[in-house]
Design an enzyme around this catalytic site. Structure first.
Site, PDB file in Angstrom:
ATOM      1  N   GLU A 203      -1.669   3.212   6.030  1.00  0.00           N
ATOM      2  CA  GLU A 203      -2.257   1.926   6.432  1.00  0.00           C
ATOM      3  C   GLU A 203      -2.869   1.184   5.240  1.00  0.00           C
ATOM      4  OE1 GLU A 203      -4.289   1.678  10.170  1.00  0.00           O
ATOM      5  OE2 GLU A 203      -3.321   3.492  10.917  1.00  0.00           O
TER       6      GLU A 203
ATOM      7  N   THR B  85       4.551   6.730  12.440  1.00  0.00           N
ATOM      8  CA  THR B  85       3.737   7.674  13.205  1.00  0.00           C
ATOM      9  C   THR B  85       4.138   7.625  14.674  1.00  0.00           C
ATOM     10  OG1 THR B  85       1.897   7.387  11.669  1.00  0.00           O
ATOM     11  CG2 THR B  85       1.389   8.334  13.826  1.00  0.00           C
TER      12      THR B  85
ATOM     13  N   SER C  90       3.979  -0.583  -0.003  1.00  0.00           N
ATOM     14  CA  SER C  90       2.876  -1.513  -0.259  1.00  0.00           C
ATOM     15  C   SER C  90       3.361  -2.961  -0.259  1.00  0.00           C
ATOM     16  CB  SER C  90       2.216  -1.184  -1.601  1.00  0.00           C
ATOM     17  OG  SER C  90       1.586   0.080  -1.555  1.00  0.00           O
TER      18      SER C  90
ATOM     19  N   HIS D 225     -15.587  27.810  -1.277  1.00  0.00           N
ATOM     20  CA  HIS D 225     -14.993  28.980  -0.616  1.00  0.00           C
ATOM     21  C   HIS D 225     -14.313  29.920  -1.608  1.00  0.00           C
ATOM     22  CE1 HIS D 225     -15.677  26.707   3.075  1.00  0.00           C
ATOM     23  NE2 HIS D 225     -15.274  27.742   3.794  1.00  0.00           N
TER      24      HIS D 225
ATOM     25  N   GLU E   6       9.487   0.525   5.381  1.00  0.00           N
ATOM     26  CA  GLU E   6      10.921   0.767   5.245  1.00  0.00           C
ATOM     27  C   GLU E   6      11.196   1.585   3.985  1.00  0.00           C
ATOM     28  OE1 GLU E   6      13.152  -2.852   5.488  1.00  0.00           O
ATOM     29  OE2 GLU E   6      12.290  -3.404   7.423  1.00  0.00           O
TER      30      GLU E   6
ATOM     31  N   SER F 248      -5.066   3.223  -1.488  1.00  0.00           N
ATOM     32  CA  SER F 248      -6.347   2.897  -2.124  1.00  0.00           C
ATOM     33  C   SER F 248      -6.186   1.748  -3.111  1.00  0.00           C
ATOM     34  CB  SER F 248      -6.905   4.134  -2.832  1.00  0.00           C
ATOM     35  OG  SER F 248      -7.285   5.120  -1.887  1.00  0.00           O
ATOM     36  N   GLU F 249      -5.041   1.705  -3.784  1.00  0.00           N
ATOM     37  CA  GLU F 249      -4.795   0.614  -4.731  1.00  0.00           C
ATOM     38  C   GLU F 249      -4.731  -0.740  -4.022  1.00  0.00           C
ATOM     39  OE1 GLU F 249      -3.703   4.422  -6.489  1.00  0.00           O
ATOM     40  OE2 GLU F 249      -3.129   3.474  -4.597  1.00  0.00           O
TER      41      GLU F 249
END
Length: 383
Positions: free
Chosen positions: A363, A158, A132, A338, A127, A366-367
């Site tokens: 989803e 999504t 988190s 590159h 929301e 990392s924390e």
């Protein structure tokens, strides 16, 4: 543990790899630049059973295991993160929550058309004020006679503007905190339900991301998914499986960065020889390859534990955080290899970096993954 794919899994991997090379890779840049949802590709994926990967054949799905799921998502992630994310979110989140916690009637009603790809699903947890801290949600579900009335706003969903079925998390008892959240099945077209803005994003631009608005949406009582007040607890289990999917997607992205870098370094000549002959480039390629193998092994370990019915919360978070960060690092090194060309849209590595960043956020950041891992290893409860 033996992570060697069996004959069936290798065959599935081969079919998806061929589909990706033929139907996705040549079109991915165009869809990204136009920010257009790739309906044609998703319909092709549906024809291969990729929208019902984990759904048993009794409900119209392919009935595959998590190891096969990982192999599929790596191939899709290597081809295009937007397609991979669409397939992953559909399978891992709403479909999986209906499969795991739905009544038999709900499974019979929703899983077959979702597994066949007749419509997509969306999972609505996040929301505007709760990311988190998912338990801080404000969307409410109030019981009125034989129905629940849902009111609130969901963000960053999504497939939010194109789905036909939604699983929505809402507060059913504010006094209970995370233990007062329930899940509901909502069908597109329900009175009071509408799609808000569609997000314009840094990466995964061909994946649909939208805001959902719930204005006193009245749902029949039988649309409750799982036990009352148990929605958030169920969602944590769903997210464990989803993190395996994101990890596999990230491994595919990292592999794409490595493969493009190897090919480019062999044909790019400087100082009279291919740059692949220079130790500075070789070290970058070696580091990328090592990190990708480690990420893949972590991901397959989590998938195998899921298939064996063993706990895999910690292992899924380890796979997700490591694979996501490996994908970002690989994409950065690919751009460096590159050189100036890597900074242009002439080569796909700039897109890989934009796409990979989402893997560190979606989803569970990392924390949050590190918090889960830490709490698991010191024996604390997550809820």
């Amino acid at each position: 543990m033996d992570f060697t794919l069996n004959d069936t899994q290798r065959a599935i991997q081969g079919v998806v790899r061929d589909f990706a090379r033929r139907e996705i890779i040549p079109k991915a840049a165009g869809y990204d630049q136009r920010e257009e949802f790739p309906w044609e590709i998703i319909q092709g994926a549906a024809s291969l059973g990729l929208l019902g990967i984990l759904v048993p054949d009794g409900y119209g799905g392919a009935g595959m295991d998590y190891v096969s799921y990982v192999a599929i998502l790596e191939e899709l992630g290597r081809a295009d993160a937007s397609v991979a994310l669409t397939v992953e979110a559909h399978n891992s989140l709403a479909v999986n929550q209906i499969l795991l916690f739905g009544t038999e009637e709900q499974r019979r009603r929703y899983l077959p058309p979702l597994a066949r790809g007749e419509m997509l699903s969306a999972w609505a947890l996040t929301e505007p004020s709760s990311g988190s801290d998912a338990a801080a949600m404000r969307t409410t579900a109030v019981r009125q006679d034989d129905a629940y009335v849902l009111t609130g706003t969901k963000n960053f969903i999504t497939s939010g503007s194109i789905a036909g079925v939604y699983v929505v998390l809402a507060l059913s008892d504010r006094t209970r905190g995370s233990h007062g959240i329930s899940a509901f099945i909502l069908e597109r077209g329900a009175p009071g339900f509408s799609v808000g803005r569609r997000e314009k994003k840094l990466g995964v631009r061909a994946s649909d991301t939208a805001q959902l608005i719930l204005d006193h949406v009245r749902l029949p009582a039988e649309n409750l998914l799982g036990k009352m007040h148990h929605g958030f607890i169920d969602a944590l289990q769903v997210l464990d499986g989803g993190r395996i999917g994101i990890a596999a997607l990230a491994v595919g992205l990292a592999r794409a960065a490595l493969e493009e870098s190897i090919a480019y370094s062999k044909q790019r000549v400087q100082f009279g020889q291919p740059i692949s002959a220079f130790q500075a480039i070789q070290f970058k390629l070696a580091d990328m390859a090592t990190a990708i193998d480690a990420a893949r092994l972590l991901t397959y370990r989590a998938a195998l534990l899921a298939d064996q019915g063993k706990p895999f919360t910690k292992e899924a978070s380890m796979a997700k955080v490591y694979s996501a960060e490996a994908a970002v690092a690989a994409a950065i090194q690919a751009i460096q290899i590159h050189g100036g060309y890597g900074y242009t849209v002439e080569y796909p590595v700039e897109r890989y970096l934009r796409d990979a960043k989402l893997c560190e956020i979606g989803e569970g950041t990392s924390e949050i993954q590190r918090l889960i891992i830490a709490r698991e290893i010191v024996g604390q409860e997550y809820v």
